[in-house]
Structures are given as C-alpha cells and as structure tokens.
Design a protein around this motif. Structure first.
Motif, PDB file in Angstrom:
ATOM      1  N   ALA A   1       0.830  -1.203   0.000  1.00 55.47           N
ATOM      2  CA  ALA A   1       0.000   0.000   0.000  1.00 55.47           C
ATOM      3  C   ALA A   1       0.866   1.256   0.000  1.00 55.47           C
ATOM      4  O   ALA A   1       2.031   1.239   0.419  1.00 55.47           O
ATOM      5  CB  ALA A   1      -0.928   0.009   1.214  1.00 55.47           C
ATOM      6  N   HIS A   2       0.292   2.363  -0.477  1.00 56.95           N
ATOM      7  CA  HIS A   2       0.979   3.654  -0.437  1.00 56.95           C
ATOM      8  C   HIS A   2       1.189   4.085   1.008  1.00 56.95           C
ATOM      9  O   HIS A   2       0.415   3.725   1.893  1.00 56.95           O
ATOM     10  CB  HIS A   2       0.143   4.700  -1.194  1.00 56.95           C
ATOM     11  N   ARG A   3       2.253   4.866   1.263  1.00 52.44           N
ATOM     12  CA  ARG A   3       2.580   5.230   2.635  1.00 52.44           C
ATOM     13  C   ARG A   3       1.519   6.099   3.292  1.00 52.44           C
ATOM     14  O   ARG A   3       1.469   6.201   4.523  1.00 52.44           O
ATOM     15  CB  ARG A   3       3.924   5.964   2.669  1.00 52.44           C
ATOM     16  N   ASP A   4       0.650   6.756   2.501  1.00 50.77           N
ATOM     17  CA  ASP A   4      -0.422   7.573   3.086  1.00 50.77           C
ATOM     18  C   ASP A   4      -1.636   6.746   3.478  1.00 50.77           C
ATOM     19  O   ASP A   4      -2.573   7.264   4.081  1.00 50.77           O
ATOM     20  CB  ASP A   4      -0.857   8.664   2.101  1.00 50.77           C
ATOM     21  N   ILE A   5      -1.670   5.472   3.106  1.00 45.17           N
ATOM     22  CA  ILE A   5      -2.800   4.602   3.420  1.00 45.17           C
ATOM     23  C   ILE A   5      -2.731   4.190   4.893  1.00 45.17           C
ATOM     24  O   ILE A   5      -1.659   3.864   5.418  1.00 45.17           O
ATOM     25  CB  ILE A   5      -2.788   3.360   2.503  1.00 45.17           C
ATOM     26  N   VAL A   6      -3.889   4.183   5.581  1.00 46.03           N
ATOM     27  CA  VAL A   6      -3.995   3.780   6.985  1.00 46.03           C
ATOM     28  C   VAL A   6      -4.943   2.581   7.062  1.00 46.03           C
ATOM     29  O   VAL A   6      -6.107   2.684   6.663  1.00 46.03           O
ATOM     30  CB  VAL A   6      -4.518   4.930   7.870  1.00 46.03           C
ATOM     31  N   LEU A   7      -4.442   1.451   7.558  1.00 41.46           N
ATOM     32  CA  LEU A   7      -5.232   0.226   7.671  1.00 41.46           C
ATOM     33  C   LEU A   7      -5.554  -0.041   9.134  1.00 41.46           C
ATOM     34  O   LEU A   7      -4.742   0.206  10.026  1.00 41.46           O
ATOM     35  CB  LEU A   7      -4.467  -0.963   7.077  1.00 41.46           C
TER      36      LEU A   7
ATOM     37  N   VAL B   1      -9.855   0.627   5.489  1.00 38.30           N
ATOM     38  CA  VAL B   1      -8.800   1.473   4.936  1.00 38.30           C
ATOM     39  C   VAL B   1      -9.280   2.919   4.901  1.00 38.30           C
ATOM     40  O   VAL B   1     -10.445   3.216   4.636  1.00 38.30           O
ATOM     41  CB  VAL B   1      -8.388   1.000   3.525  1.00 38.30           C
ATOM     42  N   SER B   2      -8.365   3.832   5.241  1.00 38.30           N
ATOM     43  CA  SER B   2      -8.569   5.273   5.096  1.00 38.30           C
ATOM     44  C   SER B   2      -7.256   5.865   4.594  1.00 38.30           C
ATOM     45  O   SER B   2      -6.294   5.140   4.333  1.00 38.30           O
ATOM     46  CB  SER B   2      -9.003   5.911   6.423  1.00 38.30           C
TER      47      SER B   2
ATOM     48  N   VAL C   1      -5.441  -8.443  -8.992  1.00 39.51           N
ATOM     49  CA  VAL C   1      -5.634  -8.325  -7.539  1.00 39.51           C
ATOM     50  C   VAL C   1      -6.703  -7.264  -7.282  1.00 39.51           C
ATOM     51  O   VAL C   1      -6.803  -6.280  -8.024  1.00 39.51           O
ATOM     52  CB  VAL C   1      -4.321  -7.937  -6.817  1.00 39.51           C
ATOM     53  N   PRO C   2      -7.527  -7.418  -6.249  1.00 42.60           N
ATOM     54  CA  PRO C   2      -8.500  -6.374  -5.904  1.00 42.60           C
ATOM     55  C   PRO C   2      -7.781  -5.074  -5.549  1.00 42.60           C
ATOM     56  O   PRO C   2      -6.687  -5.082  -4.968  1.00 42.60           O
ATOM     57  CB  PRO C   2      -9.240  -6.955  -4.698  1.00 42.60           C
ATOM     58  N   ALA C   3      -8.412  -3.940  -5.880  1.00 40.75           N
ATOM     59  CA  ALA C   3      -7.771  -2.641  -5.656  1.00 40.75           C
ATOM     60  C   ALA C   3      -8.820  -1.580  -5.341  1.00 40.75           C
ATOM     61  O   ALA C   3      -9.962  -1.656  -5.815  1.00 40.75           O
ATOM     62  CB  ALA C   3      -6.942  -2.219  -6.871  1.00 40.75           C
ATOM     63  N   VAL C   4      -8.414  -0.581  -4.536  1.00 39.70           N
ATOM     64  CA  VAL C   4      -9.259   0.557  -4.165  1.00 39.70           C
ATOM     65  C   VAL C   4      -8.365   1.792  -4.137  1.00 39.70           C
ATOM     66  O   VAL C   4      -7.212   1.731  -3.696  1.00 39.70           O
ATOM     67  CB  VAL C   4      -9.918   0.359  -2.779  1.00 39.70           C
TER      68      VAL C   4
ATOM     69  N   ASN D   1     -11.138  11.867   2.647  1.00 37.24           N
ATOM     70  CA  ASN D   1     -12.568  12.083   2.890  1.00 37.24           C
ATOM     71  C   ASN D   1     -13.373  10.789   2.867  1.00 37.24           C
ATOM     72  O   ASN D   1     -14.591  10.839   3.006  1.00 37.24           O
ATOM     73  CB  ASN D   1     -13.128  13.052   1.847  1.00 37.24           C
ATOM     74  N   VAL D   2     -12.729   9.651   2.663  1.00 39.26           N
ATOM     75  CA  VAL D   2     -13.444   8.384   2.519  1.00 39.26           C
ATOM     76  C   VAL D   2     -12.799   7.349   3.434  1.00 39.26           C
ATOM     77  O   VAL D   2     -11.579   7.331   3.612  1.00 39.26           O
ATOM     78  CB  VAL D   2     -13.408   7.885   1.054  1.00 39.26           C
ATOM     79  N   GLN D   3     -13.636   6.474   4.009  1.00 40.70           N
ATOM     80  CA  GLN D   3     -13.175   5.280   4.716  1.00 40.70           C
ATOM     81  C   GLN D   3     -14.072   4.118   4.329  1.00 40.70           C
ATOM     82  O   GLN D   3     -15.294   4.244   4.345  1.00 40.70           O
ATOM     83  CB  GLN D   3     -13.198   5.482   6.229  1.00 40.70           C
ATOM     84  N   VAL D   4     -13.491   2.988   3.950  1.00 40.81           N
ATOM     85  CA  VAL D   4     -14.257   1.837   3.485  1.00 40.81           C
ATOM     86  C   VAL D   4     -13.778   0.592   4.211  1.00 40.81           C
ATOM     87  O   VAL D   4     -12.665   0.536   4.730  1.00 40.81           O
ATOM     88  CB  VAL D   4     -14.119   1.652   1.949  1.00 40.81           C
ATOM     89  N   THR D   5     -14.647  -0.434   4.222  1.00 41.15           N
ATOM     90  CA  THR D   5     -14.345  -1.729   4.839  1.00 41.15           C
ATOM     91  C   THR D   5     -14.577  -2.830   3.809  1.00 41.15           C
ATOM     92  O   THR D   5     -15.596  -2.838   3.105  1.00 41.15           O
ATOM     93  CB  THR D   5     -15.219  -1.963   6.076  1.00 41.15           C
TER      94      THR D   5
END
Length: 803
Positions: A643-649, A656-657, A778-781, A786-790
C-alpha cells in the motif's frame, strides 16, 4: 435558531468555573488523565529508580511536547499563531511569507478564510451534463514560481489581499483570502498561552538548576557530616540524601504517593522549592503570575464577545451573528455547554490512549526483563551443551565448536530483535507522551472559544494515535527460550554428523555448508571397512504428516519427515504439485526444510502433492500422494506491504482510510487468474463528495494516483451522483446514481468469461464494464482522506448479470 437561546446569547458567557467547587470539578476531570501522564513520564524516564526521576521525566516530556509548539514554516516556537481552516497553525509572520497571488479574477477551488475550522468545499459540478468524456477529475495550478520548500510564493509587494491564497505547509490545502486578508484567520490564543507558559517553565527550570548547582543543599536527617541532599519531598518538606531517602522515605506504601523533586534551596521567605514544572518557589525559580487574557471577540463584529456555538459551522459566534449574519438559521448551543462537552470527549479519548500507553510501559518492562532472561537462557544452554559434548569422545570436539557457534548466533539474533523492538516502542511512546502533554495543557485552559477551535482536530489526533498501539505491536517477536535440542543417543559412527535437530538453515552460510560437506566426507572415510556387506543407499521415501497438511484460501501447507535414518546424509527434499486438474507434476520447492507453504494456487481446485529426498548417493522414491483442495471463495484483506505510505489500515487490515487529500491506491492480498470471484466494499465515511475508485489491477500499478489512470488498472470511480468506468485514463459509460455513507460497492471478476462488472447496493451498476481480461489480477481501491471503506469477502457470486 432556537428562540429560547437568544436572551442567553445577548449576555457575556458566564465564567466556566465561577467558584471553588467548579475548580474542584475541573481538577477531578483532569485527574485520571494526569495520572496517566505520570505513568507515561515514568515510562519515558531512562532510569525510573533514580531519585530525580520525577524532574527528569518532566523535562523529557517538555522536550517531547516542544515539537507540538513549533511552527511548521520557520521551525521556531509559535509567535502570534493563527488558525487555518484545516486546523493547522502557523505564525502570523510566516503566514505573510507563504501568501501567494492567484491569477486575476480566479480563485482556487478551496475554502475561503473565515473563523470556522470546518472544510467548506465549493460545491462545483465536476462535469458537463452533456459530455460523455468528462471525467470529473481535474487540478488547479495558481502560479509557476516555487520556494525551496515547495510552496509557491510572490514578492510581498505583489501579494495584495484581493486574489491571494495561502497553502498549508502540512496538508498542502490552499485557502483563498477575502477582503480582510490574514485578519480573516482567527488568532489561536490558546496555543499562544501554552507557548508562553512553556517558555516560563523552561526558564524557571534553568534558574532552579543553576541555583541548586551553585549552593548544595544538605540532608536534614544525617547525624554527623550531613551529605548533599538528593531529593526533597514536597509533602514532608524535608531534604534527603540517597541513603536516608531509602531508609526513611521509601517509595512504597503510603509514601509512594509523595512527590520527590530535585533539591532546590528555599527562598528567603521560606517558600517551597519549585521543579521544572512546579508551581511554587522562591528566587529565580519563581514563575511570573499569569495575566488574565482579554475575552475573545467575533471576527465579523469586533465589538461583540463570543457567547454561543454554531453546531453546523463548528465555530463560536456572537449575538449579532445570530441575529443578522449567516448563522441566523443555524443550530446553536450555549458556549459553556459545548466547551464542557468537547472537553469530556477529549478526556475520554485521552483515557483510551493512556490505557495503551500503560500497556506499552508494561511491555517495555517485559522486554527489558527478557534481555536478562535471554542472557541467562543462553548461558544455561551453553553450559548444558558443553557438559553433553565433554561426555562424548574426543571426535566430538570439532562438532562442539560448531554447535556453540549456532547457539551464540541464535542468542545474538534474539537479543538484536528485542533491542530493536525496545527502540521502536520507545520512540512511539515518546511521540504519544508529547501529544498527551500538549493535550493536558489544552485541557487546563479556561478559554472556551479557543478550546473549541482546536478540539475537533485534537480529538481526531488522539483517536488515531490510539490505533497505533494495535495488539500485535505490544507482543514480543521472540521468546526467551531456545528452540534447539541435542540428541546424545546417536551411535559412535554418526558422531561427526551430530547437529541440532532444529536451528537456522545451514544453506544460508556457504562456509558452514562447505564444512559440513567436508565432515560428511570424513565420516564416510571413517565408516568404510573391508568387511562391510553393503554400501550406502539412497534416502527412503518421506512420510507426509497429514495432521500438519492444510489449505487456507489459495495456499497449501505440507509437512513431512523421514521415518528411518538414511545410509548417507540427506541433502534436501523436492516437493512437486500438479496443475490442479490432474495434469503433470512440477517442482515447487527444493531445499532442506520439512515444512513448505505454496501460495498463488487457483481457488476451488484440487491439487495432488508428493515429496522425495535426495543425498550425495542419489534421489529416493516418492512419498504417498496427498490431495489438497483450495477454498471455494476468496477470503482476503488489504495488503499493508504494497500500500501507499499515506494509506492507513485498521480492523485487521479490513478497513482502509487515507491521510492525503490526493487519491492513493491499496491492493488486496489475493491474486486471481481463473474462476469467478465477488467481493464488496462498504462505505463507512463519505465527506465532501470525493471520487473513490473500485476495481482490479496488476501488482505493479501506480499507487499515487486514482485507480485506472494507468494501463495496469480497471476501475469504476463514483461520487454522490454518478459514476464512470476508467482504464488507461480513458473515461467511459457515465451512469447516473452514486454512493453515500452506508452504501456498498460490489466487484464481480469473472475470469471464465474474462469480464469485470460492478454493483452498487446489490444492484448491477451499468453494463459489463470491461471484457477480454487476461492474466493475474488483484483487488484494488483508491481513495483520499474524505473516505473510509471496509472490505467484505467470501461472498456468493450474484446471479443473472446483464451484459
């Protein structure tokens, strides 16, 4: 607006703590957090048993909090800080330096400067109602001149307030200035007061240290020749040397609650000495009295004090704002009520972080104890090994040295892992300590409007800081025990082959491998005899350990062992699997390990596996065949490693946010090359109408832009009204209907038909998005802050899709 609130708003806000009882309520409100802070200060102290641990931990905490009080532009302590709409602060002079001039008649599509701290994004239609190719994705570049830190600047004479903007140096969000210019930003009086108090405390601490060093204070309990005092008890008002403190004032029982501070000579008036952060003291350590600050006034009506709080704009307002201004029809509440409510929220959030900090302190103690345990275990194991080797014949001497080397390597490895973990955990704890100290100083303030200007941002920071202390971060990576066993029951002719049953793979060190080969040759020469009836034979067939063989998702784990000793040493094993359809076998592993996990298999497939051993003599027979069936549907999470370093899991890598306003990409842990697969993404948070994208990608797709911008991703990006399909930056098939908080987006990847289809709230969204898909996906988002998804996996495939 509620009419009943108008008479109350017309008066000045009552003082939040009008009597001593109210002061006691405030003290109780801070007591639990203050206790947690003392725990953190003790954990941050390098020598908690020292008599001066209280003062040293206070200084360390002050140094940690200093980063919270520095301007991100000049790097110095804040001077006249102003609060930007993004809740970040800069000095007023620095704000003038980073103000830039935008082209005449244009304004960046960002929020305008105001007293509100929320994000008022301009509601702009991102596409034409008639253009099929409009993507809704664009950017704005105010000018081409840049400063060394990346912020676009103009000479001060050219930066008029009209058509000027300012970019936050932390989040890089631009905000345009109105006719008031920088006066449109509220001044952060709360932060300014904390900086002033911090500077006063540091000066008092320096003066106290100088005073104590110039005139040493003697112990008051020594009978003859009093020694220099090491500590002073604030409750007992007695100076103790180290010996008397241990004998007469131990830190246990009722005395454990007493506060011990470094000895400071009393003032002439007999005042109590003061520590670095203490309250009373004489001489140079005396802090100047805090001056009462002027009540905050409204930015739009400078003659009016703040008296109410607008819940919609999240900002303090005055009476005229309610009667005449833009807040006339908004939901407003009493300022003291909202002040106490937000203080309570911040205190509760700090309690959660402090619990994690307590666990971290206990974990640090556990790691430090483990260092001694590993040392003791290593010494004990070495002694045991030496005793066993000395009981054997002289031929074991060379093997003894080799095995001692392995034990030492294992011990050094464990010590290195524990030391690295201590360093990492200490750094994270120091950061949390500084943030909590800053929050405690904020909670001590009596300025409701100033507090409410920064409370939302602080609550979010404290909550996100709590997520850093996940369960796995507070568990040791290694144990104090050594997973090495020695078998002393072997026959004399196998002594030169004696080795640990478990340990590091020898093939990692070519020199050890050469030595082992040489020893094997010597063993063969020594065991040869003219009367031998038969020579060495190939290794026997390994036995598969069915209780340890298993499958998970699209990976399979196999374990085996050799039942009888081979005539010559086994050099390795060869594991083979077929193609999942009963086809030819292929080698998937060659090595010395007896446990192997094979990843990247097809879902809903049955694989046949077998293994054989080989030595210097030759290759042995195959084992019996075992059948392993992979999962029918895919169970996976988001992949933190790619994941990119700005991604928070969070939520075990299922939620993910993002920390950036730009789109960032995160991939799933599963890869698909055949079969039909379906998963969904639930929208947990959706603010300011962003454009998240959902779909599939190659493993090497770009991570710093919207999904589908390059030729390695196939996606659907959607806002609150409509959606588009995108691949290689080509936007097609605009469809009406968008998403909101609580919506679900489904992705159907059918590799038997080589198609990709999307669903919104269980209903197919548009036609089949992409066809002729070949290869591994592979699945990707992709999303921004401004968005948080599960992620939801293991779902049944929808029926009756339309083309």
């Amino acid at each position: 607006m509620n009419p009943s609130l108008k008479p109350q708003a017309a008066e000045s806000p009552p003082p939040p703590y009008p009597c001593a009882c109210a002061e006691q309520r405030r003290d109780r409100e801070l007591s639990s957090v203050s206790r947690c802070w003392s725990v953190l200060a003790e954990a941050a102290s390098s020598s908690p048993s020292s008599s001066s641990s209280s003062s040293s931990s206070s200084l360390r905490s002050a140094d940690a909090m200093e980063e919270e009080l520095k301007c991100p532009v000049c790097g110095s302590l804040f001077r006249e800080p102003v609060l930007l709409p993004c809740s970040h602060n800069v000095c007023l002079a620095c704000a003038r330096n980073i103000t830039v001039q935008t082209p005449e008649g244009e304004t960046p599509a960002q929020s305008r400067a105001s007293g509100s701290s929320d994000y008022d994004y301009l509601d702009m239609d991102k596409m034409s109602l008639y253009s099929e190719t409009d993507s809704g994705y664009g950017s704005y570049t105010p000018c081409t001149l840049k400063s060394p830190n990346g912020v676009r600047v103009f000479p001060p004479s050219a930066a008029a307030h009209r058509h000027c903007s300012l970019t936050c140096p932390l989040c890089h969000r631009s905000v345009s200035l109105d006719e008031r210019g920088l006066r449109g930003f509220p001044r952060n009086r709360l932060l300014e007061a904390i900086v002033a108090r911090y500077q006063q405390n540091r000066a008092a601490a320096a003066a106290a240290a100088a005073s104590s060093s110039s005139a040493a204070v003697k112990c008051q309990l020594c009978d003859r020749n009093p020694a220099d005092a090491a500590v002073m008890c604030e409750q007992c008002d007695v100076f103790y040397c180290s010996a008397c403190q241990q004998r007469c004032h131990p830190s246990r029982g009722p005395l454990a609650k007493h506060r011990l501070v470094p000895p400071v000579k009393k003032a002439a008036g007999g005042g109590a000495p003061s520590g670095p952060g203490g309250g009373g003291g004489g001489g140079a350590a005396q802090q100047p009295p805090a001056t009462a600050r002027k009540p905050a006034t409204c930015l739009d009506h400078e003659a009016e004090n703040f008296s109410m709080y607008c819940c919609g704009c999240r900002a303090p307002v005055c009476v005229k704002c309610l009667e005449e201004g833009k807040h006339a029809k908004h939901d407003v509440k009493a300022l003291p009520l909202m002040w106490k409510q937000h203080k309570c929220q911040l205190s509760q959030a700090l309690n959660g972080v402090s619990d994690k900090a307590k666990d971290a302190k206990e974990f640090l103690v556990q790691l430090k104890n483990m260092l001694q345990q590993i040392q003791e275990s290593g010494v004990e194991f070495e002694a045991c090994l030496v005793a066993q080797c000395d009981s054997l014949i002289e031929a074991l001497t060379r093997q003894k040295a080799k095995m001692l080397t392995k034990v030492t390597k294992e011990k050094e490895y464990k010590l290195k892992v524990v030391r690295d973990q201590i360093t990492h955990c200490t750094m994270k704890l120091r950061q949390t300590t500084g943030m909590m100290e800053y929050c405690l100083e904020v909670l001590k303030e009596n300025d409701p409007s100033g507090f409410l200007q920064i409370s939302d941002a602080l609550i979010k920071r404290v909550t996100s800081s709590q997520d850093q202390w996940v369960k796995g971060a507070l568990e040791p990576k290694v144990g104090p025990e050594f997973d090495l066993t020695l078998n002393t029951d072997a026959l004399l002719q196998t002594i030169l082959l004696l080795d640990f049953c478990q340990g590091k793979d020898v093939q990692e060190n070519p020199l050890l491998k050469q030595l082992q080969a040489a020893d094997s040759g010597e063993a063969e020469m020594e065991t040869e005899s003219p009367g031998a009836e038969s020579g060495p034979s190939v290794p026997p067939a390994p036995l598969l350990q069915l209780e340890k063989c298993c499958t998970r998702n699209n990976s399979a784990t196999l374990a085996w062992r050799v039942a009888a000793p081979a005539g010559s040493p086994i050099e390795g094993y060869i594991l083979e699997l077929d193609d999942g359809n009963g086809g030819q076998y292929r080698e998937v592993y060659v090595g010395k390990e007896t446990v192997c996990t094979v990843d990247g298999l097809h879902f809903n497939s049955s694989y046949n596996a077998r293994v054989k051993a080989y030595s210097a003599i030759g290759v042995g027979p195959y084992s019996k065949t075992v059948v392993l069936k992979t999962s029918d549907v895919a169970w996976f999470t988001f992949d933190p490693s790619s994941a990119h370093r700005d991604i928070v899991l969070s939520n075990e890598n299922q939620t993910v946010s993002c920390n950036s306003y730009d789109d960032r990409v995160v991939l799933g842990t599963a890869a698909f090359s055949k079969g039909t697969h379906y998963w969904e993404v639930s929208v947990d948070r959706y603010d300011n109408h962003p454009d998240p994208a959902f779909g599939v990608a190659r493993i090497n797709t770009m991570k710093d832009m919207m999904l589908g911008k390059d030729d390695k991703a196939w996606a659907m990006y959607v806002d609150n009204n409509r959606s588009w399909f995108m691949h290689n930056n080509s936007h097609t098939n605009r469809a009406e209907g968008g998403i909101s908080k609580g919506s679900t987006v489904g992705v159907l990847l059918d590799l038997s038909k080589h198609t990709l289809t999307f669903f919104v709230n269980k209903v197919q969204h548009g036609p089949t998005a992409f066809a002729n898909l070949e290869g591994v996906f592979v699945p990707a988002v992709s999303l921004n802050r401004n968005v948080q998804v599960t992620l939801l996996t293991g779902l049944e495939v929808p029926k009756n899709t339309k083309q």
